[in-house]
Design a protein around this motif. Structure first.
Motif, short mmCIF file in Angstrom:
data_model
loop_
_atom_site.label_atom_id
_atom_site.label_comp_id
_atom_site.label_asym_id
_atom_site.label_seq_id
_atom_site.Cartn_x
_atom_site.Cartn_y
_atom_site.Cartn_z
N LEU A 77 78.82 -68.01 -0.05
CA LEU A 77 79.18 -68.67 1.20
C LEU A 77 78.54 -70.05 1.33
CD1 LEU A 77 78.91 -65.71 3.77
CD2 LEU A 77 80.92 -66.52 2.52
N ALA A 78 77.88 -70.53 0.30
CA ALA A 78 77.25 -71.85 0.36
C ALA A 78 78.30 -72.92 0.66
CB ALA A 78 76.55 -72.16 -0.96
N GLY A 79 78.03 -73.71 1.69
CA GLY A 79 78.95 -74.77 2.06
C GLY A 79 80.08 -74.33 2.98
N ARG A 80 80.22 -73.04 3.25
CA ARG A 80 81.26 -72.57 4.16
C ARG A 80 80.83 -72.81 5.60
NH1 ARG A 80 84.13 -68.18 1.67
NH2 ARG A 80 84.16 -68.55 -0.59
N ASP A 81 81.81 -72.84 6.53
CA ASP A 81 81.47 -73.08 7.92
C ASP A 81 81.05 -71.78 8.61
OD1 ASP A 81 83.82 -71.66 8.64
OD2 ASP A 81 84.99 -73.50 8.65
N ILE A 82 80.54 -71.92 9.82
CA ILE A 82 79.96 -70.77 10.52
C ILE A 82 80.98 -69.68 10.79
CG2 ILE A 82 80.26 -71.87 12.78
CD1 ILE A 82 77.69 -70.45 13.66
N GLU A 83 82.23 -70.06 11.06
CA GLU A 83 83.26 -69.06 11.34
C GLU A 83 83.46 -68.12 10.15
OE1 GLU A 83 83.59 -72.27 11.96
OE2 GLU A 83 83.81 -72.38 14.15
N GLN A 84 83.37 -68.67 8.95
CA GLN A 84 83.54 -67.83 7.76
C GLN A 84 82.35 -66.90 7.56
OE1 GLN A 84 84.43 -71.37 5.31
NE2 GLN A 84 86.21 -70.26 4.58
N HIS A 85 81.16 -67.38 7.92
CA HIS A 85 79.99 -66.50 7.84
C HIS A 85 80.13 -65.34 8.82
CE1 HIS A 85 78.37 -70.09 5.87
NE2 HIS A 85 77.33 -69.38 5.49
N VAL A 86 80.54 -65.64 10.05
CA VAL A 86 80.70 -64.59 11.06
C VAL A 86 81.79 -63.61 10.64
CG1 VAL A 86 81.42 -64.14 13.44
CG2 VAL A 86 79.86 -66.04 12.95
N ARG A 88 82.63 -62.62 7.83
CA ARG A 88 82.21 -61.73 6.75
C ARG A 88 81.07 -60.83 7.14
NH1 ARG A 88 85.08 -65.59 5.19
NH2 ARG A 88 86.28 -65.60 3.24
N GLY A 89 80.58 -60.96 8.38
CA GLY A 89 79.60 -59.99 8.87
C GLY A 89 78.19 -60.49 9.05
N MET A 90 78.02 -61.82 9.17
CA MET A 90 76.71 -62.38 9.45
C MET A 90 76.64 -62.80 10.92
SD MET A 90 76.16 -64.71 6.01
CE MET A 90 74.50 -65.25 6.44
N ALA A 91 75.47 -62.62 11.54
CA ALA A 91 75.29 -63.04 12.93
C ALA A 91 73.89 -63.61 13.10
CB ALA A 91 75.49 -61.85 13.89
N LEU A 92 73.78 -64.61 13.96
CA LEU A 92 72.50 -65.27 14.23
C LEU A 92 72.22 -65.25 15.72
CD1 LEU A 92 70.06 -67.14 13.54
CD2 LEU A 92 71.63 -69.09 13.76
N VAL A 93 71.01 -64.81 16.08
CA VAL A 93 70.52 -64.93 17.45
C VAL A 93 69.50 -66.06 17.45
CG1 VAL A 93 69.34 -63.81 19.37
CG2 VAL A 93 70.88 -62.49 17.91
N PRO A 167 77.86 -56.84 13.07
CA PRO A 167 77.44 -57.54 11.85
C PRO A 167 76.79 -56.61 10.84
CG PRO A 167 75.83 -57.89 13.57
CD PRO A 167 76.98 -57.17 14.21
N ARG A 168 76.89 -56.98 9.59
CA ARG A 168 76.17 -56.28 8.53
C ARG A 168 74.78 -56.88 8.34
NH1 ARG A 168 79.66 -56.28 3.34
NH2 ARG A 168 78.09 -54.76 2.72
N LEU A 169 74.65 -58.17 8.66
CA LEU A 169 73.37 -58.86 8.59
C LEU A 169 73.12 -59.58 9.90
CD1 LEU A 169 70.85 -59.98 7.11
CD2 LEU A 169 72.28 -61.85 6.28
N LEU A 170 72.01 -59.24 10.54
CA LEU A 170 71.62 -59.86 11.81
C LEU A 170 70.39 -60.72 11.56
CD1 LEU A 170 72.04 -60.02 14.91
CD2 LEU A 170 70.53 -58.03 15.11
N MET A 171 70.50 -62.02 11.87
CA MET A 171 69.38 -62.94 11.69
C MET A 171 68.80 -63.28 13.06
SD MET A 171 70.66 -65.35 8.52
CE MET A 171 72.04 -66.11 9.35
N LEU A 172 67.51 -63.05 13.21
CA LEU A 172 66.84 -63.22 14.50
C LEU A 172 65.79 -64.32 14.40
CD1 LEU A 172 66.21 -59.43 15.30
CD2 LEU A 172 68.17 -60.84 15.97
N ARG A 197 70.39 -47.72 11.82
CA ARG A 197 71.85 -47.65 11.90
C ARG A 197 72.53 -48.35 10.74
NH1 ARG A 197 73.79 -48.04 18.14
NH2 ARG A 197 72.22 -46.66 19.06
N GLY A 198 71.73 -48.90 9.83
CA GLY A 198 72.30 -49.53 8.63
C GLY A 198 72.46 -51.03 8.69
N VAL A 199 72.02 -51.66 9.80
CA VAL A 199 72.11 -53.12 9.91
C VAL A 199 70.95 -53.75 9.15
CG1 VAL A 199 72.17 -55.09 11.49
CG2 VAL A 199 73.19 -52.90 12.19
N SER A 200 71.26 -54.70 8.29
CA SER A 200 70.21 -55.48 7.62
C SER A 200 69.75 -56.59 8.55
CB SER A 200 70.75 -56.07 6.31
OG SER A 200 71.19 -55.06 5.45
N ILE A 201 68.46 -56.88 8.52
CA ILE A 201 67.90 -57.84 9.48
C ILE A 201 67.01 -58.84 8.76
CG2 ILE A 201 66.37 -58.11 11.48
CD1 ILE A 201 67.32 -55.27 12.33
#
Length: 258
Positions: A77-86, A88-93, A167-172, A197-201
């Motif tokens: 996902l290097a160079g992809r925009d935020i919509e593509q990250h979301v 595919r299952g990534m989220a940022l708080v 999300p599969r990956l939650l970044m806090l 619950r299986g969420v990676s953080i």
């Protein structure tokens, strides 16, 4: 790296991550991995590049250099925009929480579920009820404007909104910042529940002792580079980490995660 991380393909594998603000390089040649269902924490002093790392991983900040790889479940996902990250299952708080203050709690949550827009109404409602199950206080305040919530409630709403996208990956980014001790405890308990619950953080946190207590693996960032890494329990007893980040204040911090 521990056996949990090497026994299967990591969910996130980052190589040669560098990013800058203008001509000022903020992070350089970062390597890190997150396994399925793991909590990985990044600690370090203010200005070390922790928040910048999250922004670059999420596509919010341009990545420098052609060698960088951000492999998420094997896809770069290097160079992809935020919509593509979301998507595919990534989220940022983010540290700022970035809520819509004049919208209701429930409307903020519904916006967070836009990744589910192609699913049935029942599926979207189930996602909402799952968030309310984690944060009963949000359900009590579902019609209340987000701007009227307490600091702890706003952090819960920011977490809940991110989780609406399943999300599969939650970044806090600094989830405990500015919160009362009892609320900090609640936040860390919820982080552990999410792992169950299986969420990676991926957890960036100034409260180093509390972060190391809940994490499986840890990275220490200094001056934009990874200075140390290892299983969180080992780093929590490393004399260099104890002296720099845990000290007397750290003993108080530990109470906030129990």
């Amino acid at each position: 790296m521990n056996t949990d991380q090497t026994s299967q393909r990591p969910l996130l594998s980052v190589r040669h991550l560098s990013a800058a603000y203008g001509r000022i390089e903020a992070i350089s040649d970062i390597h890190l991995e997150i396994g399925q269902g793991q909590i990985v924490t990044v600690i370090g002093p203010n200005g070390a590049g922790k928040s910048t790392t999250l922004a670059a991983l999420m596509g919010l900040l341009p990545i420098r250099g052609g060698e960088c790889q951000v492999l998420f479940d094997g896809e770069d996902l290097a160079g992809r925009d935020i919509e593509q990250h979301v998507a595919r299952g990534m989220a940022l708080v983010p540290e700022t929480r970035a809520l819509f203050a004049q919208m209701s709690v429930q409307d903020n949550l519904v916006l967070g579920g836009f990744r589910l827009r192609g699913q049935s109404r029942a599926a979207r409602q189930a996602a909402l009820e799952e968030v309310y199950g984690l944060f009963p206080r949000l359900k009590e305040r579902a019609r209340q404007e987000a701007g009227t919530l307490s600091g702890g409630e706003r952090q819960m709403l920011a977490l809940g909104r991110a989780l609406m996208g399943q999300p599969r990956l939650l970044m806090l980014d600094e989830p405990s910042l500015g919160l009362a001790p009892l609320i900090v405890r609640d936040i860390f308990r919820i982080i552990v529940q999410l792992r169950e619950r299986g969420v990676s953080i991926l957890l960036v946190e100034q409260n180093a002792r509390a972060a190391l207590k809940v994490a499986d693996y840890a990275y220490v960032l200094e001056l934009g580079r990874v200075a140390m890494q290892g299983p969180a329990r080992e780093l929590a007893h490393d004399p260099r980490v104890v002296e720099a980040y845990l000290g007397a204040a750290g003993r108080h911090q530990e109470l906030l995660s129990t």
